[in-house]
Design a protein around this motif. Structure first.
Motif, PDB file in Angstrom:
ATOM      1  N   PRO A 158      35.014  -4.897 -20.753  1.00  0.00           N
ATOM      2  CA  PRO A 158      34.189  -6.005 -20.111  1.00  0.00           C
ATOM      3  C   PRO A 158      34.448  -6.359 -18.892  1.00  0.00           C
ATOM      4  CG  PRO A 158      35.999  -6.779 -21.829  1.00  0.00           C
ATOM      5  CD  PRO A 158      36.084  -5.386 -21.657  1.00  0.00           C
ATOM      6  N   VAL A 159      33.632  -7.056 -18.347  1.00  0.00           N
ATOM      7  CA  VAL A 159      33.567  -7.876 -17.161  1.00  0.00           C
ATOM      8  C   VAL A 159      33.290  -9.155 -17.307  1.00  0.00           C
ATOM      9  CG1 VAL A 159      32.699  -8.279 -14.804  1.00  0.00           C
ATOM     10  CG2 VAL A 159      32.570  -5.808 -15.615  1.00  0.00           C
ATOM     11  N   GLN A 160      34.367 -10.226 -17.159  1.00  0.00           N
ATOM     12  CA  GLN A 160      34.155 -11.513 -17.694  1.00  0.00           C
ATOM     13  C   GLN A 160      34.135 -12.242 -16.125  1.00  0.00           C
ATOM     14  OE1 GLN A 160      37.541 -12.194 -19.553  1.00  0.00           O
ATOM     15  NE2 GLN A 160      37.197 -11.240 -21.116  1.00  0.00           N
ATOM     16  N   ALA A 161      33.350 -13.582 -16.602  1.00  0.00           N
ATOM     17  CA  ALA A 161      33.220 -14.587 -15.571  1.00  0.00           C
ATOM     18  C   ALA A 161      33.461 -15.831 -16.207  1.00  0.00           C
ATOM     19  CB  ALA A 161      31.984 -14.633 -14.770  1.00  0.00           C
ATOM     20  N   PHE A 183      33.088   3.303 -30.585  1.00  0.00           N
ATOM     21  CA  PHE A 183      34.334   2.880 -30.647  1.00  0.00           C
ATOM     22  C   PHE A 183      35.452   4.021 -30.243  1.00  0.00           C
ATOM     23  CE2 PHE A 183      31.930  -0.048 -33.135  1.00  0.00           C
ATOM     24  CZ  PHE A 183      32.292  -1.348 -32.803  1.00  0.00           C
ATOM     25  N   LEU A 184      35.150   4.123 -29.009  1.00  0.00           N
ATOM     26  CA  LEU A 184      36.273   5.161 -28.393  1.00  0.00           C
ATOM     27  C   LEU A 184      36.868   4.376 -27.035  1.00  0.00           C
ATOM     28  CD1 LEU A 184      34.370   8.429 -28.563  1.00  0.00           C
ATOM     29  CD2 LEU A 184      36.444   7.802 -29.932  1.00  0.00           C
ATOM     30  N   THR A 221      37.046  -1.189 -25.393  1.00  0.00           N
ATOM     31  CA  THR A 221      36.872  -0.610 -26.542  1.00  0.00           C
ATOM     32  C   THR A 221      38.191   0.191 -27.227  1.00  0.00           C
ATOM     33  OG1 THR A 221      36.431   1.452 -25.028  1.00  0.00           O
ATOM     34  CG2 THR A 221      34.666   0.045 -25.798  1.00  0.00           C
ATOM     35  N   SER A 222      39.188   0.363 -26.588  1.00  0.00           N
ATOM     36  CA  SER A 222      40.390   0.856 -27.079  1.00  0.00           C
ATOM     37  C   SER A 222      41.054  -0.240 -28.002  1.00  0.00           C
ATOM     38  CB  SER A 222      41.640   1.129 -25.929  1.00  0.00           C
ATOM     39  OG  SER A 222      41.882   0.003 -25.368  1.00  0.00           O
ATOM     40  N   VAL A 223      41.063  -1.390 -27.880  1.00  0.00           N
ATOM     41  CA  VAL A 223      41.452  -2.637 -28.598  1.00  0.00           C
ATOM     42  C   VAL A 223      40.252  -2.395 -30.016  1.00  0.00           C
ATOM     43  CG1 VAL A 223      41.387  -5.187 -28.956  1.00  0.00           C
ATOM     44  CG2 VAL A 223      42.299  -4.126 -27.003  1.00  0.00           C
ATOM     45  N   PHE A 270      28.161  -0.961 -23.586  1.00  0.00           N
ATOM     46  CA  PHE A 270      27.721  -1.908 -24.479  1.00  0.00           C
ATOM     47  C   PHE A 270      28.409  -2.569 -25.488  1.00  0.00           C
ATOM     48  CE2 PHE A 270      25.523  -2.495 -28.555  1.00  0.00           C
ATOM     49  CZ  PHE A 270      24.606  -3.534 -28.005  1.00  0.00           C
ATOM     50  N   THR A 271      29.422  -1.581 -26.068  1.00  0.00           N
ATOM     51  CA  THR A 271      30.431  -2.088 -27.056  1.00  0.00           C
ATOM     52  C   THR A 271      31.419  -2.843 -26.302  1.00  0.00           C
ATOM     53  OG1 THR A 271      30.140  -0.006 -27.980  1.00  0.00           O
ATOM     54  CG2 THR A 271      31.983  -1.340 -28.677  1.00  0.00           C
ATOM     55  N   ALA A 272      31.710  -2.753 -25.203  1.00  0.00           N
ATOM     56  CA  ALA A 272      32.764  -3.666 -24.607  1.00  0.00           C
ATOM     57  C   ALA A 272      32.149  -5.238 -24.233  1.00  0.00           C
ATOM     58  CB  ALA A 272      33.347  -2.997 -23.401  1.00  0.00           C
ATOM     59  N   VAL A 273      31.185  -4.892 -23.873  1.00  0.00           N
ATOM     60  CA  VAL A 273      30.406  -6.426 -23.489  1.00  0.00           C
ATOM     61  C   VAL A 273      29.923  -7.052 -24.765  1.00  0.00           C
ATOM     62  CG1 VAL A 273      27.995  -5.600 -23.040  1.00  0.00           C
ATOM     63  CG2 VAL A 273      28.570  -7.617 -21.686  1.00  0.00           C
TER      64      VAL A 273
END
Length: 186
Positions: A151-154, A145-146, A124-126, A115-118
Motif C-alpha cells: 500500500p501507499v499511505q498518506a 493473496f501472493l 500482500t505478504s502479510v 488492489f489487494t494491498a490498498v
C-alpha cells in the motif's frame, strides 16, 4: 416542392425548434430547481454543509508513473522481468507498465496485488498469513493473496497500491513494489 413535402418539412422544423426551446428552458430551470430542492432539506438553509462531504488524497498520474518506473528499474537491476501496476484508493488502475519480457500472466497479477494491498492497507505478504484464519478471503473478486503488493499511505491511510508480478518469488516482487513506494518520498 409538393404540398405534402412542405407540410412534413414545416412540421419537422417546428418540432426541432420546439425541442430546442424546451431544452433551453429545462437547462435554465435546472439550477434553480436544484437550489430549491437543497434548500428544502429540513435544518438546512443553504443546501448541504461542508460536513456532508469528504476530501481524499490521490496520487497524480505523474507520481504513479514515477513509482512504477522506480519499481521497474529495481527489478531490471536484478535482471527480473516484471509488470508493475499502481491503483488508486478505490482500486482503479492509474498506470500499468509491463517490463520487456514480462510474462503475460504478470499484467493481471500485478493489478490484483495492488488492489489487494490498498484494500486491506497491508502488504500482500502479510495478508497471505491471514488466509489461514479466513480462507474465504481469496474468494473476494479482484484480489490476489501472493507477495508483491504494497500500500501507499498518506497520514496512515491507504491512498494507492503498487503491485509487482513476474519475479520468481513474491518476496522479490514485494521488494520491487517497495522501491516504487520509496520513490514517492523523493
Amino acid at each position: 416542392m409538393k404540398t405534402r413535402t412542405r407540410v412534413l418539412t414545416g412540421t419537422a422544423l417546428a418540432v426541432a425548434l420546439g425541442a430546442g426551446a424546451f431544452g433551453a428552458v429545462s437547462a435554465s430551470a435546472s439550477p434553480a430547481a436544484t437550489t430549491a430542492q437543497a434548500a428544502a432539506v429540513p435544518g438546512k438553509k443553504d443546501g448541504p454543509s461542508d460536513k456532508d462531504f469528504t476530501t481524499t488524497t490521490h496520487l497524480t498520474v505523474d507520481a504513479a508513473t514515477r513509482a512504477a518506473q522506480a519499481a521497474l528499474r529495481a527489478a531490471a537491476a536484478e535482471n527480473q522481468k516484471v509488470t508493475v501496476a499502481v491503483v488508486d484508493r478505490n482500486g482503479n488502475t492509474i498506470v500499468t507498465l509491463r517490463g520487456d519480457g514480462a510474462g503475460p500472466q504478470s499484467y493481471e497479477s500485478a493489478q490484483r496485488k495492488a488492489f489487494t494491498a490498498v484494500s486491506w492497507n497491508a502488504p500482500t505478504s502479510v495478508l497471505v498469513g491471514r488466509l489461514a484464519q479466513t480462507p474465504n478471503l481469496k474468494d473476494i473478486p479482484g484480489t490476489l493473496f501472493l507477495g508483491g503488493g504494497t500500500p501507499v499511505q498518506a497520514n496512515g491511510a491507504p491512498v494507492a497500491g503498487i503491485g509487482v508480478a513476474g519475479a520468481p518469488s513474491g518476496d522479490l516482487d514485494e521488494k520491487f513494489a517497495k522501491a516504487g513506494v520509496d520513490a514517492l518520498g523523493k
